[in-house]
Motif scaffolding. Structure first.
Motif, PDB file in Angstrom:
ATOM      1  N   ASP A 313       8.524  -7.773  -4.699  1.00 22.42           N
ATOM      2  CA  ASP A 313       8.911  -7.685  -3.444  1.00 22.42           C
ATOM      3  C   ASP A 313       9.265  -6.106  -3.219  1.00 22.42           C
ATOM      4  O   ASP A 313       9.004  -5.736  -1.807  1.00 22.42           O
ATOM      5  CB  ASP A 313      10.477  -8.366  -3.270  1.00 22.42           C
ATOM      6  N   LEU A 318       4.923  -5.804   1.395  1.00 23.74           N
ATOM      7  CA  LEU A 318       4.170  -7.090   1.506  1.00 23.74           C
ATOM      8  C   LEU A 318       4.795  -8.318   2.403  1.00 23.74           C
ATOM      9  O   LEU A 318       4.570  -9.100   2.296  1.00 23.74           O
ATOM     10  CB  LEU A 318       4.084  -7.756   0.203  1.00 23.74           C
ATOM     11  N   THR A 319       6.135  -7.634   3.059  1.00 23.80           N
ATOM     12  CA  THR A 319       6.795  -8.587   3.882  1.00 23.80           C
ATOM     13  C   THR A 319       6.213  -8.430   5.357  1.00 23.80           C
ATOM     14  O   THR A 319       6.941  -9.054   6.105  1.00 23.80           O
ATOM     15  CB  THR A 319       8.285  -8.383   3.703  1.00 23.80           C
ATOM     16  N   GLN A 321       4.066  -9.589   7.179  1.00 30.69           N
ATOM     17  CA  GLN A 321       3.658 -10.432   8.058  1.00 30.69           C
ATOM     18  C   GLN A 321       4.670 -11.619   8.198  1.00 30.69           C
ATOM     19  O   GLN A 321       4.216 -12.482   8.732  1.00 30.69           O
ATOM     20  CB  GLN A 321       2.386 -11.056   7.218  1.00 30.69           C
ATOM     21  N   ARG A 322       5.655 -11.315   7.743  1.00 33.18           N
ATOM     22  CA  ARG A 322       6.725 -12.422   7.953  1.00 33.18           C
ATOM     23  C   ARG A 322       7.457 -12.009   9.294  1.00 33.18           C
ATOM     24  O   ARG A 322       7.467 -11.231  10.081  1.00 33.18           O
ATOM     25  CB  ARG A 322       7.973 -11.987   7.019  1.00 33.18           C
ATOM     26  N   THR A 327      13.801 -12.990   8.443  1.00 30.80           N
ATOM     27  CA  THR A 327      14.018 -12.228   7.293  1.00 30.80           C
ATOM     28  C   THR A 327      15.306 -11.533   7.620  1.00 30.80           C
ATOM     29  O   THR A 327      15.991 -10.993   6.722  1.00 30.80           O
ATOM     30  CB  THR A 327      12.986 -10.916   7.187  1.00 30.80           C
ATOM     31  N   LEU A 358      -1.889  -6.351   1.202  1.00 28.55           N
ATOM     32  CA  LEU A 358      -1.627  -7.933   0.798  1.00 28.55           C
ATOM     33  C   LEU A 358      -3.062  -8.477   0.500  1.00 28.55           C
ATOM     34  O   LEU A 358      -2.875  -9.319  -0.453  1.00 28.55           O
ATOM     35  CB  LEU A 358      -0.836  -8.633   1.903  1.00 28.55           C
ATOM     36  N   ASP A 389       5.668 -13.088   1.100  1.00 24.89           N
ATOM     37  CA  ASP A 389       4.890 -13.562   2.124  1.00 24.89           C
ATOM     38  C   ASP A 389       4.343 -14.935   1.648  1.00 24.89           C
ATOM     39  O   ASP A 389       3.905 -15.055   0.236  1.00 24.89           O
ATOM     40  CB  ASP A 389       3.554 -12.797   2.622  1.00 24.89           C
TER      41      ASP A 389
END
Ligand SMILES: Nc1ncnc2c1ncn2[C@@H]1O[C@H](COP(=O)(O)OP(=O)(O)OP(=O)(O)O)[C@@H](O)[C@H]1O
Ligand SMILES: [Mg+2]
Length: 557
Positions: A313, A318-319, A321-322, A327, A358, A389
């Motif tokens: 993390d 890599l977050t 696209q959340r 979040t 990613l 993700d």
């Protein structure tokens, strides 16, 4: 008298020896004579014919396995020779009288192999064969950087002609496979880490040290059923080469280890490597320049290995696209200190120049390249699984999700056994109760249980743990109280602010009341005009009075 008897015996012995030598000399002379006669009287065609008959009737087959292969200049040691050497190690030490000892590369074991011209026998599925070590000295001068001068050693396998099929198809496969397995079992395992890409293109991408982590599944505490399930899964994977080929999947498996810091994620990776005898590639994603470098790194890894990306993390953003709302809610729930640490880590990583995306990482895990090498585990660790993700951790990529959690009573008992060698203590019940109330990581429990000097016995360490737990409980209570107080304060402030912000609404309320009153008056047509007018007047006065009071209050405030 005695002396003369000894002299007579010696004389007799010497005579016998002479007689023997004479006989031997005679035999050699006879053989030479036969050979010369054969050569001079038998024409070469007849000799060829005799050789053919000999060949045809000869019952054995020989196969040679040279130590080195290649052209004159560049030669390399053959894998087959190495595997046979390992395979014959046990048989050589049991059977041969003249042995050579060598140090296998990448291993601490001494490999014993048979000296030149020694032979050993072997039996597999009822078929007997013989192995011999031979050496050739070439007539011409050879120059090579990689061989050891003139020596040309090879193993020679001898077996009956009728077993040709079996030996070539089954036995040799078995020898090579077994030899490789022995080499793998005895090799020194490595821990690799990737270099920063700007070091230079020519240097190897992975730097290595010896892997010597002592953690095993015996020293890793967790729920026994879960532990067994993980171990079975790993062992099953390592034996499933044919199965993966049958179902058409690359021979690899993804593990996601998640849980709070200090719950044993890294320890579990070491235990996995020790269980399966695998190398470990610790991949630092932030040092990888881009996706293509990531792919090169993957190609440079060997089979029978674990590729690890710790704190996935924090490795990259890599977050992205959340769902941001989602979040955010989770972020809010986090401990503020954890939030600060995490933000710091992400900020640090953002400073790096890594352009790995990613999709690059997804390709790394299960793209076409990921199948090269085979027998590989890919392990991600994270403290915040909910931040990742979903595409990254879906089954098929991360096949097994393992949660490592706070220490409970069963895990504590295991730790007490490992660290203090005790299975019971009067304070165990108390510890059990406290661990129900307080969340303490195995790392903290272990730290309290570990004696720091010879004076600290088991009793001392268990008491220290109880104290630590009680202290943690007290701190948690104070923290909860403080939080409650802060919450109440916040509520109070909110109320006051609302009050301050809405003086107009009271005045407006006055107008509304007057309007309502008017409406009410209309409704009561039966009432006399005078009475109604008076009432309305009274009401309006009182409402205006109250409005004035409110305005004064606001002014005062
Ligand atoms: N489940 C466990 N069993 C045995 N020892 C443990 C366990 N969990 C933690 N420990 C001990 O705590 C120390 C720290 O554990 P480890 O580094 O594996 O935690 P981690 O989960 O990887 O933490 P982080 O998320 O901070 O990387 C280890 O050296 C080990 O001795
Ligand atoms: Mg760790």
């Amino acid at each position: 008298m005695a002396i003369s008897i000894i002299q007579a015996v010696n004389k007799l012995k010497t005579m016998k020896q002479r007689e023997k030598c004479g006989n031997l000399g005679f035999i050699l002379a006879a053989l030479m004579f036969v050979w010369t006669t054969y050569k001079s009287f038998f024409p070469s065609q007849i000799r060829i014919f005799l050789n053919m008959i000999h060949r045809y009737t000869y019952p054995y087959v020989h196969i040679s396995f040279p130590e080195y292969q290649g052209d004159g200049f560049y030669q390399y040691k053959t894998l087959a020779y190495k595997a046979i050497e390992r395979y014959l190690h046990k048989k050589s030490s049991d059977q041969a009288r003249f042995l050579k000892a060598g140090h296998a590369p990448d291993s601490d074991t001494i490999v014993l192999s048979i000296e030149e011209n020694e032979e050993v026998s072997d039996e597999f599925q009822g078929i007997k064969v013989r192995w011999a070590s031979r050496q050739l000295t070439p007539k011409g001068q050879s120059i090579s950087l990689y061989t050891r001068g003139d020596e040309k050693r090879y193993f020679r396998l001898t077996f009956y002609k009728k077993h040709r099929e079996f030996v070539t198809n089954v036995y040799l496969k078995h020898v090579l496979e077994e030899g490789k397995q022995i080499a793998v079992r005895e090799r020194r395992r490595k821990l690799y880490t990737n270099r920063k890409s700007d070091v230079g293109n020519r240097t190897p991408m992975w730097s290595q040290v010896r892997f010597e982590h002592p953690a095993t599944f015996d020293t890793l505490v967790m729920e026994p059923k879960k532990k067994k399930e993980i171990m079975d899964d790993l062992i099953n994977f390592s034996k499933a080469k044919e199965y993966y080929a049958k179902i058409g999947k690359a021979w690899k498996r993804g593990y996601l280890l998640y849980g709070p810091p200090g719950t044993g994620k890294s320890t579990m990776i070491a235990a996995m490597a020790n269980l399966l005898n695998y190398d470990v590639y610790d991949l630092e994603l932030t040092s990888v320049k881009d996706n293509s470098e990531l792919r090169k790194l993957l190609i440079d890894t060997s089979g029978r290995s674990i590729i690890v990306i710790e704190d996935i993390d924090c490795s990259l953003d890599l977050t992205g696209q959340r769902d941001q709302r989602n979040t955010k809610t989770k972020e809010d729930k986090k401990d503020p200190v954890e939030k600060i640490i995490k933000t710091k880590k992400v900020e640090d990583n953002n400073k790096s120049s890594s352009q790995v995306t990613l999709s690059g990482l997804l390709n790394f895990i299960d793209g076409l390249w990921s199948a090269c090498g085979g027998e590989r585990l890919i392990v991600f660790t994270t403290n915040y699984v909910e931040d990742l993700d979903p595409a990254l951790i879906r089954r098929g990529r991360m096949d097994k999700h393992i949660e490592l959690s706070y220490c409970r009573f069963e895990a504590f008992k295991d730790l007490a056994k490992i660290y203090l060698n005790i299975e019971s203590h009067e304070l165990f019940d108390k510890v059990g109760k406290l661990l129900e109330e307080i969340e303490m990581t195995p790392a903290d429990v272990a730290e309290n249980l570990m004696p720091k000097s010879t004076e600290e016995d088991a009793d001392f360490c268990v008491k220290r743990l109880v104290n630590a737990l009680e202290q943690a409980k007290e701190e948690a209570r104070l923290k909860a109280e403080e939080e409650e107080r802060l919450k109440a304060e916040k509520e109070e402030k909110k109320k006051q602010k609302q009050k301050q912000d809405s003086p107009g609404s009271e005045v407006k309320g006055t107008e509304t009341v007057a309007a309502d009153q008017e409406k009410e008056n209309d409704d009561h047509e039966v009432k006399s005009g005078e009475t109604v007018a008076n009432e309305a007047k009274e009401n309006t006065h009182s409402v205006v009075d109250s409005a004035e009071t409110v305005t004064d209050e606001v002014k005062e405030n």
